[in-house]
Scaffold this motif. Structure first.
Motif, PDB file in Angstrom:
ATOM      1  N   PHE A   1       0.828  -1.204   0.000  1.00  0.00           N
ATOM      2  CA  PHE A   1       0.000   0.000   0.000  1.00  0.00           C
ATOM      3  C   PHE A   1       0.867   1.261   0.000  1.00  0.00           C
ATOM      4  O   PHE A   1       0.641   2.195  -0.772  1.00  0.00           O
ATOM      5  CB  PHE A   1      -0.904  -0.024   1.231  1.00  0.00           C
ATOM      6  N   LEU A   2       1.876   1.298   0.866  1.00  0.00           N
ATOM      7  CA  LEU A   2       2.673   2.534   0.971  1.00  0.00           C
ATOM      8  C   LEU A   2       3.581   2.736  -0.236  1.00  0.00           C
ATOM      9  O   LEU A   2       3.836   3.883  -0.631  1.00  0.00           O
ATOM     10  CB  LEU A   2       3.469   2.552   2.280  1.00  0.00           C
ATOM     11  N   ILE A   3       4.074   1.652  -0.854  1.00  0.00           N
ATOM     12  CA  ILE A   3       4.883   1.817  -2.061  1.00  0.00           C
ATOM     13  C   ILE A   3       4.044   2.438  -3.173  1.00  0.00           C
ATOM     14  O   ILE A   3       4.514   3.297  -3.927  1.00  0.00           O
ATOM     15  CB  ILE A   3       5.472   0.463  -2.501  1.00  0.00           C
TER      16      ILE A   3
ATOM     17  N   GLN B   1      10.359  19.086  -4.958  1.00  0.00           N
ATOM     18  CA  GLN B   1       9.053  19.714  -5.014  1.00  0.00           C
ATOM     19  C   GLN B   1       8.000  18.676  -5.419  1.00  0.00           C
ATOM     20  O   GLN B   1       8.201  17.897  -6.349  1.00  0.00           O
ATOM     21  CB  GLN B   1       9.055  20.874  -6.005  1.00  0.00           C
ATOM     22  N   ASP B   2       6.900  18.648  -4.702  1.00  0.00           N
ATOM     23  CA  ASP B   2       5.810  17.698  -4.926  1.00  0.00           C
ATOM     24  C   ASP B   2       6.183  16.286  -4.487  1.00  0.00           C
ATOM     25  O   ASP B   2       5.526  15.317  -4.857  1.00  0.00           O
ATOM     26  CB  ASP B   2       5.379  17.686  -6.394  1.00  0.00           C
ATOM     27  N   GLY B   3       7.258  16.134  -3.695  1.00  0.00           N
ATOM     28  CA  GLY B   3       7.648  14.831  -3.183  1.00  0.00           C
ATOM     29  C   GLY B   3       6.671  14.333  -2.131  1.00  0.00           C
ATOM     30  O   GLY B   3       5.872  15.093  -1.569  1.00  0.00           O
ATOM     31  N   THR B   4       6.716  13.030  -1.852  1.00  0.00           N
ATOM     32  CA  THR B   4       5.746  12.407  -0.960  1.00  0.00           C
ATOM     33  C   THR B   4       6.410  11.913   0.317  1.00  0.00           C
ATOM     34  O   THR B   4       7.580  11.529   0.326  1.00  0.00           O
ATOM     35  CB  THR B   4       5.054  11.222  -1.647  1.00  0.00           C
ATOM     36  N   LEU B   5       5.620  11.915   1.395  1.00  0.00           N
ATOM     37  CA  LEU B   5       6.092  11.466   2.699  1.00  0.00           C
ATOM     38  C   LEU B   5       5.071  10.514   3.302  1.00  0.00           C
ATOM     39  O   LEU B   5       3.863  10.694   3.150  1.00  0.00           O
ATOM     40  CB  LEU B   5       6.321  12.653   3.628  1.00  0.00           C
ATOM     41  N   CYS B   6       5.560   9.492   4.005  1.00  0.00           N
ATOM     42  CA  CYS B   6       4.692   8.574   4.742  1.00  0.00           C
ATOM     43  C   CYS B   6       5.271   8.361   6.126  1.00  0.00           C
ATOM     44  O   CYS B   6       6.483   8.174   6.291  1.00  0.00           O
ATOM     45  CB  CYS B   6       4.558   7.231   4.023  1.00  0.00           C
ATOM     46  N   SER B   7       4.403   8.374   7.132  1.00  0.00           N
ATOM     47  CA  SER B   7       4.795   8.088   8.504  1.00  0.00           C
ATOM     48  C   SER B   7       3.955   6.924   9.014  1.00  0.00           C
ATOM     49  O   SER B   7       2.730   6.918   8.876  1.00  0.00           O
ATOM     50  CB  SER B   7       4.585   9.315   9.400  1.00  0.00           C
ATOM     51  N   PHE B   8       4.638   5.921   9.585  1.00  0.00           N
ATOM     52  CA  PHE B   8       3.956   4.756  10.152  1.00  0.00           C
ATOM     53  C   PHE B   8       3.960   4.874  11.662  1.00  0.00           C
ATOM     54  O   PHE B   8       5.018   5.019  12.286  1.00  0.00           O
ATOM     55  CB  PHE B   8       4.664   3.469   9.722  1.00  0.00           C
TER      56      PHE B   8
END
Length: 294
Positions: free
Chosen positions: A82-84, A188-195
């Motif tokens: 999901f996160l990938i 710019q427009d990069g993505t971040l995810c925190s678990f």
């Protein structure tokens, strides 16, 4: 494939040398990673003494996640896939990760960015970082992964990656402390995810994200596995005897001579039910995107 009594010859398409890492598959959900000499592999410490066969499988990120000797709590396939997808990680991406932990996610990230991308992963614990580095060499992804020892919560990511990262992943007790640094690393427009396993962590993380990020969303991924078995259902004496939820009986058929005949007393059917040991809550995945400069 190896005979588990150790008396028959090896029948295996490839070659196995001392020190090679293999995954021993004995039956469903029973696998183990083994890095050992062939003579020991045929011994009772690895293979069961009940006779039969086991299979030797080449390690992959997916299998590695299932059999890994977990040094920390890991992410599993449902969260990883999901996160990938939501981080939009593709071949050639540059990904920053903190912390490395057992390396379950890192191996899958490396597979996703191959062959031209790279994953830079950090852990504050020296021994865990060293162990993860050895694991990546064993699974053959070490050319795609660089392991560093650093307290990302306290020090942030190294400045050398500023503005270069396509995605950042945080698995930290206090991820909100690392968000300012993560924002500087992203394109710019990069993505971040925190678990995070706790909703209170999610709340503080979202508050910290509001200043520099947009499209903030949190998900909980619950995977439900079903068991499928073939069985038989006894035929009913009459439709009036059916209980609520019971399958309908087969109807009687009239032959050309006027007599009636009943279908066979039982018929094969497929039974499907949820697994009783399904994994429940693992954690929350919070995604956001760096705001573009106007």
């Amino acid at each position: 494939m190896l005979c588990s009594d150790g008396t028959k010859k090896l029948s295996f398409g490839g070659s196995i040398k001392d020190g090679d890492l293999v995954i021993v598959y004995e039956k469903r959900d029973v696998m183990k990673a083994v890095k050992i000499g062939l003579e020991s592999l045929l011994g009772s410490k690895v293979l069961s003494n009940k006779g039969g066969f086991v299979y030797l499988l080449a390690p992959t990120p997916e299998l590695w996640t299932l059999v890994l000797s977990h040094r920390t709590q890991i992410l599993y396939i449902a969260d990883i896939s999901f996160l990938i997808t939501y981080l939009e990680i593709v071949p050639g991406s540059l990904v920053l990760e903190s912390g490395t932990g057992s390396g379950s996610l890192t191996t899958s990230l490396a597979r996703a960015v191959a062959p031209t991308g790279h994953v830079y992963t950090f852990d504050f614990h020296q021994q865990r970082a060293d162990s993860a580095r050895e694991d990546f060499q064993s699974t053959g992804v070490d050319s795609l992964v660089t392991v560093g020892v650093r307290d990302i919560q306290g020090e942030g990511f190294p400045d050398e990656y500023s503005g270069l990262a396509d995605s950042v992943f945080l698995d930290l007790p206090q991820p909100w402390l690392a968000i300012p640094s993560a924002g500087k690393m992203l394109k710019q427009d990069g993505t971040l995810c925190s678990f995070s396993p706790c909703i209170e962590q999610v709340q503080r993380t979202c508050e910290a994200l509001k200043s520099s990020f947009r499209d903030i969303r949190t998900f909980e991924v619950l995977l439900r596995t079903f068991e499928v078995h073939e069985g038989k259902i006894d035929s009913c004496q009459g439709d009036e005897g059916l209980s609520v939820g019971s399958p309908p009986c087969k109807r009687r058929h009239r032959s050309s001579e006027g007599s009636t005949k009943q279908d066979s007393s039982s018929s094969p059917t497929i039974k499907v039910r949820p697994c009783s040991d399904a994994r429940g809550h693992t954690g929350y995945l919070t995604f956001s995107r760096l705001q573009c400069l106007s």
